[in-house]
Design a protein around this motif. Structure first.
Motif, PDB file in Angstrom:
ATOM      1  N   ASP A 191       0.834  -1.268  -0.132  1.00 29.76           N
ATOM      2  CA  ASP A 191      -0.550  -0.123   0.131  1.00 29.76           C
ATOM      3  C   ASP A 191       1.429   1.281   0.408  1.00 29.76           C
ATOM      4  N   GLU A 192       1.101   2.089  -0.913  1.00 32.02           N
ATOM      5  CA  GLU A 192       1.388   2.884  -1.297  1.00 32.02           C
ATOM      6  C   GLU A 192       1.006   3.898  -0.169  1.00 32.02           C
ATOM      7  N   ALA A 193       0.220   4.289   0.534  1.00 32.50           N
ATOM      8  CA  ALA A 193      -0.881   5.420   1.427  1.00 32.50           C
ATOM      9  C   ALA A 193       0.523   4.855   3.260  1.00 32.50           C
ATOM     10  N   ARG A 194       0.436   3.630   3.118  1.00 30.83           N
ATOM     11  CA  ARG A 194       1.013   2.840   4.073  1.00 30.83           C
ATOM     12  C   ARG A 194       2.935   3.270   4.016  1.00 30.83           C
ATOM     13  N   PHE A 195       2.822   3.306   3.080  1.00 33.00           N
ATOM     14  CA  PHE A 195       4.943   3.619   2.484  1.00 33.00           C
ATOM     15  C   PHE A 195       4.880   4.634   3.095  1.00 33.00           C
ATOM     16  N   ALA A 196       4.296   5.472   3.037  1.00 32.69           N
ATOM     17  CA  ALA A 196       4.125   6.946   2.918  1.00 32.69           C
ATOM     18  C   ALA A 196       4.483   6.978   4.436  1.00 32.69           C
ATOM     19  N   LEU A 197       3.637   6.725   5.308  1.00 29.28           N
ATOM     20  CA  LEU A 197       3.644   6.599   6.254  1.00 29.28           C
ATOM     21  C   LEU A 197       4.929   5.979   7.435  1.00 29.28           C
ATOM     22  N   GLU A 198       5.700   4.806   6.881  1.00 26.94           N
ATOM     23  CA  GLU A 198       5.619   4.940   7.232  1.00 26.94           C
ATOM     24  C   GLU A 198       7.384   5.469   7.442  1.00 26.94           C
ATOM     25  N   THR A 199       7.665   6.113   5.647  1.00 24.40           N
ATOM     26  CA  THR A 199       9.001   6.693   5.432  1.00 24.40           C
ATOM     27  C   THR A 199       9.081   7.857   6.290  1.00 24.40           C
ATOM     28  N   GLU A 200       7.739   8.387   6.627  1.00 25.34           N
ATOM     29  CA  GLU A 200       7.156   9.888   7.435  1.00 25.34           C
ATOM     30  C   GLU A 200       7.488   9.763   9.694  1.00 25.34           C
ATOM     31  N   LYS A 201       6.428   8.374   9.193  1.00 32.36           N
ATOM     32  CA  LYS A 201       6.580   8.074  10.637  1.00 32.36           C
ATOM     33  C   LYS A 201       7.937   7.455  11.202  1.00 32.36           C
ATOM     34  N   ILE A 202       8.779   6.948  10.563  1.00 32.35           N
ATOM     35  CA  ILE A 202       9.840   5.816  10.828  1.00 32.35           C
ATOM     36  C   ILE A 202      11.310   6.304  10.221  1.00 32.35           C
ATOM     37  N   PHE A 203      11.423   6.613   9.117  1.00 39.33           N
ATOM     38  CA  PHE A 203      13.032   6.656   8.709  1.00 39.33           C
ATOM     39  C   PHE A 203      12.703   8.159   8.921  1.00 39.33           C
ATOM     40  N   LYS A 204      11.976   9.437   9.034  1.00 39.80           N
ATOM     41  CA  LYS A 204      12.326  10.736   9.443  1.00 39.80           C
ATOM     42  C   LYS A 204      11.869  11.056  10.687  1.00 39.80           C
ATOM     43  N   ARG A 205      11.995  10.164  11.358  1.00 41.04           N
ATOM     44  CA  ARG A 205      11.504  10.624  12.806  1.00 41.04           C
ATOM     45  C   ARG A 205      12.560   9.617  14.073  1.00 41.04           C
ATOM     46  N   LEU A 206      12.823   8.365  13.559  1.00 37.67           N
ATOM     47  CA  LEU A 206      13.502   7.768  14.542  1.00 37.67           C
ATOM     48  C   LEU A 206      15.585   7.888  14.462  1.00 37.67           C
ATOM     49  N   PRO A 207      15.693   7.808  15.062  1.00 33.05           N
ATOM     50  CA  PRO A 207      17.935   7.739  15.041  1.00 33.05           C
ATOM     51  C   PRO A 207      18.180   6.687  13.842  1.00 33.05           C
ATOM     52  N   LEU A 208      19.015   7.108  13.031  1.00 35.29           N
ATOM     53  CA  LEU A 208      19.242   6.030  12.004  1.00 35.29           C
ATOM     54  C   LEU A 208      20.070   6.066  11.914  1.00 35.29           C
ATOM     55  N   MET A 209      21.270   5.346  11.437  1.00 32.08           N
ATOM     56  CA  MET A 209      22.624   4.654  11.756  1.00 32.08           C
ATOM     57  C   MET A 209      23.400   5.005  10.208  1.00 32.08           C
ATOM     58  N   LEU A 210      23.573   6.512  10.429  1.00 23.97           N
ATOM     59  CA  LEU A 210      24.603   7.007   9.441  1.00 23.97           C
ATOM     60  C   LEU A 210      25.758   6.135   8.447  1.00 23.97           C
ATOM     61  N   ALA A 211      26.775   5.765   9.227  1.00 19.53           N
ATOM     62  CA  ALA A 211      27.932   5.105   8.747  1.00 19.53           C
ATOM     63  C   ALA A 211      28.501   4.335   9.701  1.00 19.53           C
ATOM     64  N   PRO A 212      29.513   3.565  10.023  1.00 21.51           N
ATOM     65  CA  PRO A 212      30.305   3.437  10.634  1.00 21.51           C
ATOM     66  C   PRO A 212      31.477   4.478  10.845  1.00 21.51           C
ATOM     67  N   SER A 213      31.904   4.752  11.568  1.00 17.27           N
ATOM     68  CA  SER A 213      33.410   5.802  12.318  1.00 17.27           C
ATOM     69  C   SER A 213      34.159   5.803  11.142  1.00 17.27           C
ATOM     70  N   CYS A 214      34.793   3.974  11.058  1.00 18.39           N
ATOM     71  CA  CYS A 214      35.755   3.788  10.791  1.00 18.39           C
ATOM     72  C   CYS A 214      35.944   4.759   8.564  1.00 18.39           C
ATOM     73  N   GLU A 215      34.357   4.732   8.199  1.00 16.69           N
ATOM     74  CA  GLU A 215      34.080   5.602   6.952  1.00 16.69           C
ATOM     75  C   GLU A 215      34.830   6.619   7.143  1.00 16.69           C
ATOM     76  N   LEU A 216      34.639   7.693   8.644  1.00 16.24           N
ATOM     77  CA  LEU A 216      34.966   8.794   8.234  1.00 16.24           C
ATOM     78  C   LEU A 216      35.926   8.388   9.607  1.00 16.24           C
TER      79      LEU A 216
END
Length: 411
Positions: free
Chosen positions: A38-63
């Motif tokens: 469901d596209e509406a469900r997918f949009a909600l997950e993107t907004e409520k999870i990926f744009k609102r919760l902490p995400l792991m951006l990189a392993p430290s050794c990448e920088l």
């Protein structure tokens, strides 16, 4: 205390192996097939999870050193991560405060970033350094035009950020003590050997596979082998989960020899034995240990939703305890990384794409998770819980979860 917890988990795996058992959930659980399509469900997950919760951006050794940076798109948000002069990591909105054009592309090392549109220049700590033709443009308060910062935390050799500058959710609280467990890998001092990005199916379809040993001897019979284990016990810290097969045997570091842990004092169990299995960080990270040519390594898989409900992309980081100096170890690591691409891209994700196409027919109402698939059950329960929670409730959920974990640790 965290090593003691690792030892307790390992002992439980040994006990189940000797008893010929595994931990099972209370019942089989169904998830609506539309949750994947469901596209509406997918949009909600993107907004409520990926744009609102902490995400792991990189392993430290990448920088690895001051000045290192990378630019990446995460759930439609342009992000710039830098290693600042003082050695700390910081994530920014990769968007010039003049007109919004990204100020950096790709990765590299730089002390400043100049926007390619009008020439505004920023330091790698986000401060506006200079604007082009200032007399023509007019007077501005440079302090008001710095790059927008995201809440950022570096812990256990991993860099997290929340892609909401106004977020009140403390990243450490969100991790529920899981970062302390992950610190035993020692990623702070590891080496980034290689990385690549591969396309995948719906993000939850892809993530289901990281929480599932049940499919290993079937889907991966030609890569891992048909005798490969298909059972897993699950350990949870809030929404973050570790899965590991009940066993008393582990591979000896740097060889094919198997060690019987029951013949060794628990105090002498090697750290890689205590870390066996797959460690997942909600909502998009999987960490698994491997050996290439005798060198200890791990693949950190970083999963993001794509532009449509049926798409995702995964960056695979192959990190190693030591930078290879021997050709055999280097070739072994290359072979291991190539093998893992076959497993994930050619088997897991190809299957996931076919699965998604089938679900899109709309003729299957539910998908099922068995009593032996507790990780998937818990994952989908957390997805539902978090997309239904408002911001205030989100804070309460993890504050409460942290308290529960502290009480459990004290017992």
């Amino acid at each position: 205390m965290s090593r003691q917890k690792l030892m307790e988990m390992t002992q439980s795996l040994i006990d189940h192996a000797e008893a010929g058992t595994m931990e099972l959930t209370d019942d089989v659980v169904a998830v609506p097939a539309s949750d994947y399509t469901d596209e509406a469900r997918f949009a909600l997950e993107t907004e409520k999870i990926f744009k609102r919760l902490p995400l792991m951006l990189a392993p430290s050794c990448e920088l690895p050193e001051p000045g290192c940076y990378k630019a990446i798109d995460m759930a439609g948000i342009p992000v710039l991560v830098t290693r600042q002069k003082d050695g700390t990591a910081q994530a920014f909105l990769n968007s010039c405060t003049h007109r919004g054009n990204p100020v950096a592309q790709g990765s590299g090392n730089a002390t400043r970033f100049t926007c390619g549109y009008h020439g505004w220049t920023f330091k790698n700590d986000g401060d506006l350094l200079a604007i082009a033709s200032p007399k023509d443009f007019g007077t501005v308060d440079k302090a008001q035009f710095c790059l927008q910062k995201f809440p950022t935390l570096e812990r256990a050799g991993l860099i997290w950020a929340t892609l909401d500058p106004e977020s009140a959710l403390d990243i450490e609280t969100y991790l529920c003590g899981y970062d302390e467990m992950l610190s035993h890998f020692g990623f702070d001092n590891w080496h980034l050997f290689d990385q690549r990005t591969i396309p995948g199916p719906n993000w939850k379809t892809a993530y289901d596979g990281y929480l599932d040993f049940y499919h290993l001897p079937v889907l991966h019979k030609d890569t891992f082998g048909a005798d490969f284990f298909n059972q897993a016990n699950y350990f949870a810290w809030g929404p973050h989960q570790r899965l590991s097969a009940p066993s008393k045997f582990v591979q000896k570091t740097g060889s094919d020899e198997q060690i019987d842990l029951t013949e060794i004092s628990p105090q002498d169990w090697p750290i890689d034995a205590l870390l066996q299995g797959v460690w997942t960080i909600f909502p998009h990270i999987s960490i698994a240990s491997f050996y290439g040519g005798g060198g200890r390594g791990a693949m950190i898989s970083q999963l993001f939703p794509g532009k449509t409900v049926g798409e995702s992309f995964t960056t695979q980081f192959y990190v190693m305890e030591h930078e290879p100096t021997d050709d055999a170890v280097r070739q072994g690591a290359n072979d291991q990384f190539a093998f893992l691409k076959t497993v994930v891209a050619d088997e897991d994700y190809t299957t996931g794409k076919r699965q998604h196409e089938s679900l899109q027919s709309g003729l299957i109402e539910k998908v099922w998770f068995g009593r032996n698939e507790g990780g998937g059950q818990v994952f989908h329960q957390w997805v539902d819980r978090l997309i239904d929670a408002d911001d205030a409730e989100l804070d309460r959920i993890f504050a409460s979860q942290k308290l529960d974990d502290q009480l459990e640790a004290a017992e």
